[in-house]
Design a protein around this motif. Structure first.
Motif, PDB file in Angstrom:
ATOM      1  N   ILE A  82      96.642 -44.862 -32.637  1.00 21.22           N
ATOM      2  CA  ILE A  82      95.289 -45.374 -32.411  1.00 21.22           C
ATOM      3  C   ILE A  82      94.878 -46.324 -33.526  1.00 21.22           C
ATOM      4  N   ASN A  83      95.225 -45.996 -34.752  1.00 20.47           N
ATOM      5  CA  ASN A  83      94.864 -46.861 -35.877  1.00 20.47           C
ATOM      6  C   ASN A  83      95.517 -48.235 -35.756  1.00 20.47           C
ATOM      7  N   GLU A  84      96.789 -48.252 -35.378  1.00 24.40           N
ATOM      8  CA  GLU A  84      97.471 -49.530 -35.197  1.00 24.40           C
ATOM      9  C   GLU A  84      96.900 -50.296 -34.019  1.00 24.40           C
ATOM     10  N   GLY A  85      96.524 -49.572 -32.956  1.00 24.26           N
ATOM     11  CA  GLY A  85      95.872 -50.233 -31.829  1.00 24.26           C
ATOM     12  C   GLY A  85      94.558 -50.871 -32.240  1.00 24.26           C
ATOM     13  N   ASP A  86      93.784 -50.176 -33.086  1.00 25.41           N
ATOM     14  CA  ASP A  86      92.533 -50.742 -33.583  1.00 25.41           C
ATOM     15  C   ASP A  86      92.795 -51.973 -34.455  1.00 25.41           C
ATOM     16  N   ARG A  87      93.814 -51.884 -35.285  1.00 25.81           N
ATOM     17  CA  ARG A  87      94.109 -52.990 -36.203  1.00 25.81           C
ATOM     18  C   ARG A  87      94.543 -54.235 -35.435  1.00 25.81           C
ATOM     19  N   ALA A  88      95.413 -54.035 -34.450  1.00 25.11           N
ATOM     20  CA  ALA A  88      95.923 -55.179 -33.694  1.00 25.11           C
ATOM     21  C   ALA A  88      94.883 -55.714 -32.720  1.00 25.11           C
ATOM     22  N   ALA A  89      94.041 -54.825 -32.198  1.00 26.28           N
ATOM     23  CA  ALA A  89      92.997 -55.155 -31.217  1.00 26.28           C
ATOM     24  C   ALA A  89      93.615 -55.531 -29.864  1.00 26.28           C
ATOM     25  N   VAL A  90      92.824 -55.374 -28.824  1.00 27.96           N
ATOM     26  CA  VAL A  90      93.271 -55.714 -27.478  1.00 27.96           C
ATOM     27  C   VAL A  90      92.915 -57.171 -27.208  1.00 27.96           C
ATOM     28  N   SER A 124      91.968 -64.842 -38.114  1.00 23.31           N
ATOM     29  CA  SER A 124      92.541 -66.181 -38.245  1.00 23.31           C
ATOM     30  C   SER A 124      93.117 -66.685 -36.925  1.00 23.31           C
ATOM     31  N   GLU A 125      93.284 -65.790 -35.950  1.00 20.72           N
ATOM     32  CA  GLU A 125      93.717 -66.170 -34.611  1.00 20.72           C
ATOM     33  C   GLU A 125      93.253 -65.107 -33.627  1.00 20.72           C
ATOM     34  N   LEU A 126      93.192 -65.448 -32.372  1.00 18.46           N
ATOM     35  CA  LEU A 126      92.824 -64.475 -31.356  1.00 18.46           C
ATOM     36  C   LEU A 126      93.943 -63.441 -31.211  1.00 18.46           C
ATOM     37  N   PRO A 127      93.597 -62.176 -30.967  1.00 13.73           N
ATOM     38  CA  PRO A 127      94.647 -61.180 -30.712  1.00 13.73           C
ATOM     39  C   PRO A 127      95.508 -61.632 -29.534  1.00 13.73           C
ATOM     40  N   ARG A 128      96.810 -61.369 -29.644  1.00 15.55           N
ATOM     41  CA  ARG A 128      97.719 -61.859 -28.604  1.00 15.55           C
ATOM     42  C   ARG A 128      98.483 -60.776 -27.863  1.00 15.55           C
ATOM     43  N   ILE A 129      98.658 -59.606 -28.479  1.00 16.88           N
ATOM     44  CA  ILE A 129      99.553 -58.591 -27.919  1.00 16.88           C
ATOM     45  C   ILE A 129      98.783 -57.323 -27.610  1.00 16.88           C
ATOM     46  N   ASP A 130      98.864 -56.879 -26.354  1.00 15.83           N
ATOM     47  CA  ASP A 130      98.250 -55.617 -25.955  1.00 15.83           C
ATOM     48  C   ASP A 130      99.303 -54.524 -26.099  1.00 15.83           C
ATOM     49  N   LYS A 131      99.275 -53.842 -27.225  1.00 14.43           N
ATOM     50  CA  LYS A 131     100.322 -52.879 -27.538  1.00 14.43           C
ATOM     51  C   LYS A 131     100.351 -51.696 -26.577  1.00 14.43           C
ATOM     52  N   PHE A 132      99.185 -51.187 -26.205  1.00 17.19           N
ATOM     53  CA  PHE A 132      99.177 -50.016 -25.328  1.00 17.19           C
ATOM     54  C   PHE A 132      99.701 -50.338 -23.938  1.00 17.19           C
ATOM     55  N   THR A 133      99.374 -51.526 -23.427  1.00 11.78           N
ATOM     56  CA  THR A 133      99.932 -51.918 -22.139  1.00 11.78           C
ATOM     57  C   THR A 133     101.443 -52.061 -22.246  1.00 11.78           C
ATOM     58  N   GLY A 134     101.897 -52.567 -23.366  1.00 13.69           N
ATOM     59  CA  GLY A 134     103.331 -52.788 -23.561  1.00 13.69           C
ATOM     60  C   GLY A 134     104.140 -51.509 -23.589  1.00 13.69           C
ATOM     61  N   VAL A 135     103.539 -50.407 -24.060  1.00 13.05           N
ATOM     62  CA  VAL A 135     104.288 -49.151 -24.146  1.00 13.05           C
ATOM     63  C   VAL A 135     103.766 -48.117 -23.144  1.00 13.05           C
ATOM     64  N   GLY A 136     102.912 -48.552 -22.222  1.00 15.54           N
ATOM     65  CA  GLY A 136     102.359 -47.623 -21.241  1.00 15.54           C
ATOM     66  C   GLY A 136     103.439 -47.050 -20.331  1.00 15.54           C
ATOM     67  N   SER A 137     103.357 -45.750 -20.072  1.00 13.78           N
ATOM     68  CA  SER A 137     104.315 -45.066 -19.204  1.00 13.78           C
ATOM     69  C   SER A 137     103.753 -43.697 -18.869  1.00 13.78           C
ATOM     70  N   LYS A 138     104.349 -43.028 -17.902  1.00 14.95           N
ATOM     71  CA  LYS A 138     103.943 -41.660 -17.613  1.00 14.95           C
ATOM     72  C   LYS A 138     104.266 -40.743 -18.794  1.00 14.95           C
ATOM     73  N   GLY A 139     105.293 -41.122 -19.562  1.00 18.92           N
ATOM     74  CA  GLY A 139     105.574 -40.363 -20.771  1.00 18.92           C
ATOM     75  C   GLY A 139     104.399 -40.419 -21.738  1.00 18.92           C
ATOM     76  N   MET A 140     103.841 -41.623 -21.925  1.00 13.53           N
ATOM     77  CA  MET A 140     102.677 -41.774 -22.790  1.00 13.53           C
ATOM     78  C   MET A 140     101.471 -41.048 -22.203  1.00 13.53           C
ATOM     79  N   THR A 141     101.286 -41.168 -20.890  1.00 17.38           N
ATOM     80  CA  THR A 141     100.139 -40.534 -20.243  1.00 17.38           C
ATOM     81  C   THR A 141     100.140 -39.031 -20.452  1.00 17.38           C
ATOM     82  N   HIS A 142     101.278 -38.401 -20.190  1.00 17.61           N
ATOM     83  CA  HIS A 142     101.336 -36.939 -20.231  1.00 17.61           C
ATOM     84  C   HIS A 142     101.823 -36.387 -21.566  1.00 17.61           C
TER      85      HIS A 142
END
Length: 492
Positions: A285-293, A253-271
């Motif tokens: 990952i499931n929520e990332g798929d649902r929200a879409a990039v 119903s609308e274009l995806p607007r929020i990039d969740k992984f970029t928003g929470v990206g950190s070295k903590g997430m990386t490692h």
């Protein structure tokens, strides 16, 4: 200008060479060479010589694994998507990302760029043009001394009784102790093309990863399916090629607007992502798929700037009708006559569809094997992703059935559910390559444990020769010079 750029690159390459000396890289080779059936066995064969393949090879070489070769079906300089089917003007990654540099400043994209065009040009650049990025990867390949076989299509990976892996490469055999699949977005499957596309003439439809004649779209009515960056890139490219109109069909119903992984990206997430419990990984990952990039804002504006571009929300393609000289796309909100339709619908994981994996696919443990039926049904695509070990190697669905899987690593996009976003783009790819290389070095060393122990037991090269400092009592009893005199004599 050309001479200035060349001079700048030569200076950078000299600095890189000095950095490598100061860092004592690459480490000396330590694996015992292995010859079987008259041919040298590769320590590691890497399938794919794009971003992930090149950085994996460099990381392995830094750790003393030197007998590494890469195989890519593309011609030299056209590996990966950057100058083939990618249709964005620039990368979407921030230009300052260190990318495949493996912690070496003189190996970064920024160092390479500034060496040729200077710091002011770097400051003026917003995002890196994709063709420039490809030029950087070509340079990276050269200075890291990657051994790439182009035009080399790996059609099968077979297990041998002696524990080695045999690759069929353009009809020829190659043997390897380890294999790395660095095959990108579609590494374990294929482009997702909806079934309805098969009901019309292939001349009217394409996937966004296909190579098709953009100039041939001039004056045509073009449709694009999708709401992501690739959809916007293809729509914009068609418009800029002179399409009469472009209709973008989006089921949301609308274009995806929020990039969740970029928003929470950190070295903590990386490692830290790999250490999470499976249920939490799945939720991420499931929520990332649902929200879409979401597509980048500048990509959307690139399309919306054209008066002959139209956005259709809540408009999935439910049918396609072939009318001979055109097709009609049917949606819940209307029918649209089109001359060409591009499906920017991503890539699917389908192990059985990859002929090179035919011998091993039935034995690979997947996320579907690790979660309950409710989760599998909610996200079947995620359920098909491989569930990997800490060194990116495959695990067996049934232990003991295919032990060779521990010698094959998935360093491609499908590793994301297990390892996080280390293989999904540029920012954390060095962290991923470091993890891969260290894990592979560990397993290779353990595999050769007896040989290394024997080398240890028989090592006899002396550090001391016995004349450095005589025993004081022996000197006194023989009446020879005192130890202090002996030392003074030696020093003089």
């Amino acid at each position: 200008m050309g001479d200035t750029r060349l001079h700048g690159l030569k200076d950078l390459e000299a600095r890189l060479a000095q950095d490598m000396v100061w860092l004592n890289l690459p480490a000396k080779p330590w694996l015992n060479p292995l010859d079987v059936e008259g041919q040298r066995v590769l320590d590691v064969a890497i399938i794919g010589a794009g971003l992930c393949g090149l950085v994996a090879a460099a990381a392995l070489r830094h750790l003393g694994v030197d007998n590494v070769e890469l195989f890519d079906r593309a011609p030299e300089g056209r590996e990966g998507p950057w100058v083939t089917y990618a249709r964005m003007r620039t990368l979407r990654t921030a230009k300052a990302a260190s990318g495949p540099a493996l912690g070496i400043g003189s190996l970064t994209f920024r160092a390479w760029y500034e060496a040729q065009w200077g710091g002011d040009a770097w400051d003026r650049m917003d995002l890196a043009p994709r063709e420039i990025w490809m030029d950087y990867l070509v340079w990276y390949r050269k200075v890291t001394r990657a051994k790439v076989n182009n035009g080399a299509d790996v059609t099968r990976i077979s297990m041998r009784e002696d524990g080695l892996l045999e690759l069929t490469v353009s009809g020829r055999p190659a043997l390897a102790r380890r294999v790395v699949l660095a095959t990108g977005l579609d590494g374990l499957g294929a482009p997702k093309l909806p079934a309805i596309a098969s009901g019309v003439d292939k001349a009217f439809v394409a996937h966004s990863s296909d190579m098709f004649d953009l100039e041939g779209l001039a004056g045509k009515r073009v449709g694009v399916v999708g709401a992501g960056a690739s959809a916007m890139d293809n729509a914009a490219a068609a418009l800029e090629a002179g399409a009469a109109s472009v209709d973008l069909f989006v089921r949301r119903s609308e274009l995806p607007r929020i990039d969740k992984f970029t928003g929470v990206g950190s070295k903590g997430m990386t490692h830290g992502f790999y250490g999470l419990p499976d249920p939490i990984k799945w939720e991420f990952i499931n929520e990332g798929d649902r929200a879409a990039v979401p597509p980048p804002r500048h990509s959307v504006k690139r399309v919306s700037a054209h008066d002959n571009a139209r956005l259709h929300l809540e408009s999935p393609i439910v049918g396609l009708r072939d009318c001979g000289d055109h097709i009609v796309a049917q949606t819940p909100r209307g029918d649209y006559p089109l001359d060409f339709l591009i499906f920017a619908t991503g890539f699917g994981i389908d192990l059985a569809s990859r002929p090179e994996l035919a011998d091993i696919a039935p034995h690979i443990l997947t996320w579907g094997d690790r979660v309950d039926e409710q989760r599998r049904a909610a996200n079947p695509q995620l359920a098909r992703a491989p569930y990997l070990a800490d060194d990116f190697t495959f695990l067996e669905a049934e232990p003991g059935k295919c032990p060779a899987l521990s010698s094959i690593a998935c360093f491609a996009y499908p590793a994301v559910p297990t390892h996080g976003k280390l293989t999904s783009g540029i920012p954390a790819v060095s962290d991923g390559a470091d993890r891969l290389a260290k894990g592979m070095v560990r397993s290779l060393f353990v595999e050769e444990a007896e040989a290394h122990l024997q080398r240890f037991m028989t090592y006899q090269t002396p550090e001391l020769l016995g004349d450095e400092w005589p025993d004081a009592d022996t000197v006194r009893s023989t009446g020879s010079a005192s130890s202090a005199q002996f030392l003074r004599k030696e020093i003089s």
